[in-house]
Motif scaffolding. Structure first.
Motif, mmCIF file in Angstrom:
data_model
loop_
_atom_site.group_PDB
_atom_site.id
_atom_site.type_symbol
_atom_site.label_atom_id
_atom_site.label_comp_id
_atom_site.label_asym_id
_atom_site.label_seq_id
_atom_site.Cartn_x
_atom_site.Cartn_y
_atom_site.Cartn_z
ATOM 1 N N TYR A 218 39.461 44.727 45.574
ATOM 2 C CA TYR A 218 40.084 44.204 44.310
ATOM 3 C C TYR A 218 38.963 43.956 43.140
ATOM 4 C CZ TYR A 218 40.420 39.531 41.598
ATOM 5 O OH TYR A 218 40.418 38.885 40.432
ATOM 6 N N GLU A 219 37.682 44.027 43.417
ATOM 7 C CA GLU A 219 36.702 43.998 42.386
ATOM 8 C C GLU A 219 36.739 45.430 41.689
ATOM 9 O OE1 GLU A 219 35.142 41.708 40.921
ATOM 10 O OE2 GLU A 219 35.561 40.139 42.425
ATOM 11 N N LYS A 220 36.654 46.287 42.361
ATOM 12 C CA LYS A 220 36.825 47.786 41.814
ATOM 13 C C LYS A 220 37.988 47.750 40.818
ATOM 14 C CE LYS A 220 34.040 50.310 44.974
ATOM 15 N NZ LYS A 220 34.054 51.179 46.205
ATOM 16 N N LEU A 221 39.216 47.266 41.328
ATOM 17 C CA LEU A 221 40.393 47.533 40.300
ATOM 18 C C LEU A 221 40.190 46.587 39.218
ATOM 19 C CD1 LEU A 221 43.122 48.794 39.967
ATOM 20 C CD2 LEU A 221 44.044 46.944 41.461
ATOM 21 N N VAL A 222 39.969 45.391 39.166
ATOM 22 C CA VAL A 222 39.824 44.557 38.069
ATOM 23 C C VAL A 222 38.662 44.964 37.334
ATOM 24 C CG1 VAL A 222 41.340 42.995 39.089
ATOM 25 C CG2 VAL A 222 38.762 42.632 39.509
ATOM 26 N N GLY A 223 37.594 45.500 38.088
ATOM 27 C CA GLY A 223 36.387 45.661 37.064
ATOM 28 C C GLY A 223 36.454 46.809 36.193
ATOM 29 N N TYR A 224 37.774 47.646 36.368
ATOM 30 C CA TYR A 224 38.150 48.751 35.497
ATOM 31 C C TYR A 224 38.201 48.339 34.024
ATOM 32 C CZ TYR A 224 40.603 52.779 33.175
ATOM 33 O OH TYR A 224 40.836 53.781 32.537
ATOM 34 N N ASP A 225 39.014 47.237 33.621
ATOM 35 C CA ASP A 225 38.809 46.623 32.495
ATOM 36 C C ASP A 225 39.222 44.997 32.463
ATOM 37 O OD1 ASP A 225 39.557 47.668 29.560
ATOM 38 O OD2 ASP A 225 40.733 45.869 30.057
ATOM 39 N N THR A 226 38.565 44.233 31.809
ATOM 40 C CA THR A 226 38.545 42.847 31.743
ATOM 41 C C THR A 226 40.211 42.247 31.640
ATOM 42 O OG1 THR A 226 38.418 42.633 29.275
ATOM 43 C CG2 THR A 226 36.655 42.332 30.933
ATOM 44 N N SER A 227 41.118 43.225 30.937
ATOM 45 C CA SER A 227 42.288 42.841 30.671
ATOM 46 C C SER A 227 42.919 42.522 31.909
ATOM 47 C CB SER A 227 43.091 43.667 29.661
ATOM 48 O OG SER A 227 43.108 45.064 30.519
ATOM 49 N N ARG A 229 41.978 41.584 35.043
ATOM 50 C CA ARG A 229 41.367 40.503 35.853
ATOM 51 C C ARG A 229 42.384 39.316 35.142
ATOM 52 N NH1 ARG A 229 37.205 39.377 38.975
ATOM 53 N NH2 ARG A 229 36.001 41.038 38.409
ATOM 54 N N LYS A 230 42.320 39.412 33.673
ATOM 55 C CA LYS A 230 43.131 38.585 32.954
ATOM 56 C C LYS A 230 44.321 38.032 33.413
ATOM 57 C CE LYS A 230 39.677 38.342 29.007
ATOM 58 N NZ LYS A 230 39.747 38.645 27.463
ATOM 59 N N VAL A 231 45.194 39.121 33.340
ATOM 60 C CA VAL A 231 46.518 39.055 33.722
ATOM 61 C C VAL A 231 46.866 38.746 35.184
ATOM 62 C CG1 VAL A 231 46.980 41.374 34.253
ATOM 63 C CG2 VAL A 231 48.862 40.169 33.229
ATOM 64 N N TYR A 232 46.009 39.070 36.030
ATOM 65 C CA TYR A 232 46.287 38.728 37.249
ATOM 66 C C TYR A 232 46.039 37.311 37.660
ATOM 67 C CZ TYR A 232 45.212 38.183 42.296
ATOM 68 O OH TYR A 232 45.233 37.774 43.635
ATOM 69 N N GLU A 233 44.762 36.688 36.955
ATOM 70 C CA GLU A 233 44.612 35.243 36.871
ATOM 71 C C GLU A 233 45.509 34.412 36.176
ATOM 72 O OE1 GLU A 233 40.521 35.163 35.406
ATOM 73 O OE2 GLU A 233 39.255 35.798 37.213
ATOM 74 N N ALA A 234 46.133 34.916 35.360
ATOM 75 C CA ALA A 234 47.319 34.084 34.541
ATOM 76 C C ALA A 234 48.392 34.016 35.268
ATOM 77 C CB ALA A 234 47.549 35.021 33.027
ATOM 78 N N CYS A 235 48.586 34.843 36.259
ATOM 79 C CA CYS A 235 49.742 34.949 37.253
ATOM 80 C C CYS A 235 49.676 34.090 38.445
ATOM 81 C CB CYS A 235 50.213 36.554 37.621
ATOM 82 S SG CYS A 235 51.027 37.570 36.184
ATOM 83 N N GLY A 236 48.382 33.551 38.588
ATOM 84 C CA GLY A 236 47.980 32.764 39.678
ATOM 85 C C GLY A 236 49.081 31.704 40.168
#
Length: 243
Positions: A218-227, A229-236
């Motif tokens: 997960y961290e490697k994937l969302v670490g590619y670009d902050t956008s 992580r933001k869209v994933y957290e917004a869909c929480g």
């Protein structure tokens, strides 16, 4: 007739949803559970193990996938309120949008098709990375052995030869990030800005599957670009109900 929509899903070891296909009612395929949660449509889950899918759906009279896909019968599959069955993410998403138009998935924008293309570019090259981890870390006893045998048969090699270094890969990710900025109508974490669309759910489901595989993936994937992580957290909020 049924009082609630029934969603057929593959259980994890602790009987919560993990499958990207089920989460992501994609028009090629769709993210059924995420869409049901987003639209606040009452539903219940029927857990079904991998080796039970074909015999169960065939006995229910559900026609096999046409044209042929990965398998003749697959999840997500839903039983609608009228008792009919819909198999395949695209068909499910379209029907739910038709019957429950608000809040909208914005399927008419066709952005989700571009997201799906980017998603496939990223996922296919990384199957050797995540497939063994799905079996070892997620699937219960009812599915794990079948999953290993099926994937080894399809690939023509033992699972050990599938294993690769712990990488997520960048195929398609750059395109996803571009889509998360290119079509914004206002400020916000989603593709369109402040309002979610179906394309966001495709991205969120992909990220959620990697999070189920392991925090390092997960961290490697969302670490590619902050956008991402933001869209994933917004869909929480729409990822909370998993059973």
């Amino acid at each position: 007739m049924t009082e609630r929509i029934v969603l057929y899903d593959i259980p994890s070891k602790n009987h919560t949803s993990w499958s990207e296909n089920v989460w992501k009612a994609k028009p090629l395929p769709t993210q059924a559970r995420l869409v049901l949660n987003y639209k606040k449509i009452p539903y219940e889950t029927k857990w079904i193990e991998y080796p039970e899918i074909g015999p169960t759906f065939k006995a229910l009279g559900i026609p096999p996938n046409s044209p042929p896909k990965w398998s003749d019968w697959s999840v997500p599959t839903v039983q609608m309120l009228d008792g009919s069955y819909i198999m395949g993410s695209a068909a499910i998403a379209q029907k739910l949008e038709e019957l429950y138009p608000e809040p909208s998935l914005h399927l008419d924008a066709d952005i989700h098709e571009k997201v799906e293309s980017a998603h496939l570019q990223m996922m296919f090259p990384n199957m050797p990375y995540f497939m063994p981890k799905i079996r070892k870390r997620i699937l219960g006893e009812g599915s794990a052995a079948w999953f290993k045998a099926d994937r080894e048969k399809r690939s023509g090699m033992p699972e050990e030869q599938w294993e690769t270094d712990d990488r997520v890969g960048e195929e398609g990710l750059a395109e996803m990030v571009e889509l998360l900025t290119k079509y914004k109508r206002d400020e916000g974490p989603f593709i369109l800005g402040s309002e979610p669309s179906y394309g966001d759910f495709i991205i969120a489901a992909m990220i959620d599957m990697f999070r189920c595989i392991g925090e390092e993936a997960y961290e490697k994937l969302v670490g590619y670009d902050t956008s991402l992580r933001k869209v994933y957290e917004a869909c929480g909020a729409w990822l909370e109900k998993r059973n």
